[in-house]
Design an enzyme around this catalytic site. Structure first.
Site, PDB file in Angstrom:
ATOM      1  CG  ASP A 187      -1.837   1.192   1.239  1.00 52.24           C
ATOM      2  OD1 ASP A 187      -1.446   2.264   0.748  1.00 52.24           O
ATOM      3  OD2 ASP A 187      -2.980   1.036   1.690  1.00 52.24           O
ATOM      4  CG  HIS A 188       1.387   4.377  -3.112  1.00 50.77           C
ATOM      5  ND1 HIS A 188       0.110   4.086  -3.504  1.00 50.77           N
ATOM      6  CD2 HIS A 188       1.496   5.723  -3.225  1.00 50.77           C
ATOM      7  CE1 HIS A 188      -0.514   5.199  -3.849  1.00 50.77           C
ATOM      8  NE2 HIS A 188       0.309   6.216  -3.687  1.00 50.77           N
ATOM      9  CG  HIS A 250      -4.366   4.532  -0.597  1.00 50.07           C
ATOM     10  ND1 HIS A 250      -3.387   3.561  -0.578  1.00 50.07           N
ATOM     11  CD2 HIS A 250      -4.576   4.818  -1.901  1.00 50.07           C
ATOM     12  CE1 HIS A 250      -3.032   3.283  -1.821  1.00 50.07           C
ATOM     13  NE2 HIS A 250      -3.734   4.021  -2.640  1.00 50.07           N
ATOM     14  CE  LYS A 340      -8.813   8.524  -9.462  1.00 46.23           C
ATOM     15  NZ  LYS A 340      -7.402   8.539  -9.100  1.00 46.23           N
TER      16      LYS A 340
HETATM   17  C1  BG6 Z   1      -3.576   4.802  -6.190  1.00 42.25           C
HETATM   18  C2  BG6 Z   1      -4.921   4.856  -6.857  1.00 42.25           C
HETATM   19  O1  BG6 Z   1      -3.501   3.722  -5.305  1.00 42.25           O
HETATM   20  O2  BG6 Z   1      -3.354   5.999  -5.459  1.00 42.25           O
HETATM   21  C3  BG6 Z   1      -5.007   6.059  -7.764  1.00 42.25           C
HETATM   22  O3  BG6 Z   1      -5.107   3.672  -7.597  1.00 42.25           O
HETATM   23  C4  BG6 Z   1      -4.666   7.331  -7.008  1.00 42.25           C
HETATM   24  O4  BG6 Z   1      -6.298   6.188  -8.347  1.00 42.25           O
HETATM   25  C5  BG6 Z   1      -3.337   7.167  -6.268  1.00 42.25           C
HETATM   26  O5  BG6 Z   1      -4.581   8.391  -7.944  1.00 42.25           O
HETATM   27  C6  BG6 Z   1      -3.078   8.355  -5.364  1.00 42.25           C
HETATM   28  O6  BG6 Z   1      -1.790   8.272  -4.867  1.00 42.25           O
HETATM   29  P1  BG6 Z   1      -0.976   9.572  -4.466  1.00 42.25           P
HETATM   30  O7  BG6 Z   1       0.327   9.036  -3.970  1.00 42.25           O
HETATM   31  O8  BG6 Z   1      -0.864  10.416  -5.695  1.00 42.25           O
HETATM   32  O9  BG6 Z   1      -1.796  10.243  -3.402  1.00 42.25           O
END
Ligand code: BG6
Length: 495
Positions: A187-188, A250, A340
């Site tokens: 989960d980045h 997230h 979005k």
């Molecule tokens: C991803 C989603 O996990 O996270 C994307 O699939 C989203 O739709 C993105 O845009 C958002 O990540 P960050 O790091 O730009 O907040």
């Protein structure tokens, strides 16, 4: 001055990082720039190789050239060809099909030939989860998951399933060939510095924890707003929608970090045990609760976007009101929202404390204190409190005590989330990865909402103007409780 993290020692063996989906976007934009940065910072193992595997036919040189182009575009300010020329010979490529066992045998033979005995292998799945089981089966059948003196680890990209049953099935499939401690589910958000800083703010200080509970906190707001629309992922997005794309992972991760009890240590098992406890203290919603505690909406014009079904009911915005039913949080609402095509890119967590019990000063409007964790952009932390406005008899004004990463630590100190996550996977630290039971707990909260939305069409799908802060219903969710979204207040902007 920034001191760099202590890295855990490697075991001295050659480490091969195999990337499945190597010709794709993620590899070029995130994985290779992150691995390159780790290399520059001397954090990669001494002996390592990166082997890309994918359907596109590349030679090693073409693969390197393709990645080099990506570096120029995505690597950031200090990309230098000198470093790249030292790094690039570690990159290799093998063309193959994910469903073709003989291609996996070819991969196994190539790796074994380059290893000279025991070696570590990190397999990174940079492709859709429907392919995970086949790839893992093929790796297993060709003996590539068998740990000799070196370790075997697998990194799995999100999304992990599309609902609870599919996540359970996927867990079962990967567990057939791998132990849980070999699996690193990404989960980045957990790789983001500011997200880790939630834990540091709470547990590296003594002043917050005594008031971090229902006695002092009125409610919590978590906003992850995106200015971007669908970009190039319309088909994927139209199938999943905002709840699966952002909340299951997230936003629930952010909530867990805010709400968890202090873990006994920062080890992967202690940390993840506490996060799972938070998720299991949230009751899955009944259909009646879904209709009052959730909001879903789609931005105007979504159905006209290329590759979107013109009758689509996929929500691009959602807001939830959740309760963590334990001693610390009973009765404190957590409001979560994401969407979005909103007004700004803005991820932040606002902790609103309770109002003072008494307005002692005649010109005092009741203004509660706020602690705001700015995750992105303009990363930092603000504490808002009331001060006496000068040259007045007794007026108060809200002011902020501020911390900003840029002014405290310097420009460009925040690394890409993937850099930290790749380092941790290489070093065997799974703290910032999601465990099987955690993923399943998160789905068990999301599933009833998705099911009610679909089966009962309640609440109705709202509409919002692109570039706005979302539908009116999103405001009503808080207004019903006598509250409002606080991040839109001018006083919290651009300080
Ligand atoms: C991803 C989603 O996990 O996270 C994307 O699939 C989203 O739709 C993105 O845009 C958002 O990540 P960050 O790091 O730009 O907040």
């Amino acid at each position: 001055m920034v001191t760099f993290m202590n890295t855990q020692p490697y075991n001295g063996l050659l480490t091969t990082i195999v990337i499945f989906g190597a010709s794709g976007d993620l590899t070029q934009r995130k994985l290779i720039p992150s691995l390159f940065n780790l290399f520059r910072k001397r954090r990669t193992p001494k002996k390592f190789k990166i082997v890309g595997f994918g359907g596109t036919a590349f030679t090693d040189d073409q693969f390197r050239e393709h990645l080099h182009k990506g570096m120029k575009e995505f690597a950031g300010y200090d990309f230098s060809d000198d470093d790249w020329n030292v790094f690039a010979p570690n990159l290799h490529y093998l063309t193959g099909k994910y469903t073709e066992p003989s291609d996996f045998q070819k991969l196994a033979d190539t790796l074994t030939a380059s290893e000279e005995g025991d070696a570590n292998r990190l397999f990174y799945m940079a492709l859709p989860p429907t392919l995970f089981p086949t790839i893992i089966e093929n790796l297993d059948a060709t003996g590539q998951l068998h740990e000799n003196g070196g370790w075997r680890r697998v990194v799995l990209e999100k999304p992990f399933g599309t609902d609870l049953p599919s996540a359970v099935t996927l867990n079962k499939q990967v567990h057939k060939a791998l132990n849980e401690n070999q699996i690193y589910r990404i989960d980045h958000y957990l790789g983001k510095e500011t997200v880790q800083n939630i834990l540091f703010t709470r547990f590296a200080n003594t002043i917050f924890e005594p008031i971090w509970n229902r006695n002092y906190i009125d409610h919590v707001q978590i906003t992850v707003a995106e200015k971007v629309g669908l970009e190039h992922r319309a088909k994927f997005y139209d199938d999943v929608g905002v709840l699966r794309d952002m909340f299951q992972n997230h936003l629930l991760q952010l909530l867990s970090l805010v709400a968890m009890e202090p873990p006994a240590s920062f080890s992967a098992s202690h940390l993840r045990n506490e996060k799972v406890k938070v998720l299991s203290a949230i009751q899955p919603m009944t259909p009646e609760q879904v209709s009052v505690n959730t909001v879903r909406a789609q931005y105007k014009g979504y159905r006209n976007e290329a590759k979107v079904d013109p009758t689509s009911t996929t929500p691009t915005y959602a807001a939830l009101r959740l309760f963590v039913n334990n001693w610390r949080w009973k009765g404190v609402p957590f409001y979560l929202r994401s969407g979005k095509n909103l007004a700004e890119k803005q991820s932040q967590i606002i902790i609103q404390f309770k109002e003072p019990p008494l307005a002692m000063f005649p010109m005092q409007t009741m203004k509660p204190n706020l602690l705001v964790l700015y995750l992105q952009p303009d990363e930092g932390v603000h504490l808002r409190f009331e001060a006496k406005a000068p040259d007045t008899v007794n007026e108060t004004r809200s002011v902020d005590m501020e911390f900003h990463y840029e002014s405290a630590f310097g420009k460009s100190v925040i690394p890409e989330a993937y850099e930290r996550l790749l380092l941790d996977a290489l070093q065997g630290d799974a703290s910032l990865f999601t465990r099987a039971d955690e993923v399943e707990s998160a789905w068990s909260l999301i599933d009833p909402i998705l099911q009610t939305w679909q089966a009962h069409q309640t609440p109705p799908l709202g509409v919002y103007k692109p570039g706005s802060w979302g539908p009116l219903e999103g405001y009503d969710l808080l207004a019903r409780d006598g509250r409002r979204w606080l991040n839109e207040e001018a006083s919290l902007h651009d300080r």
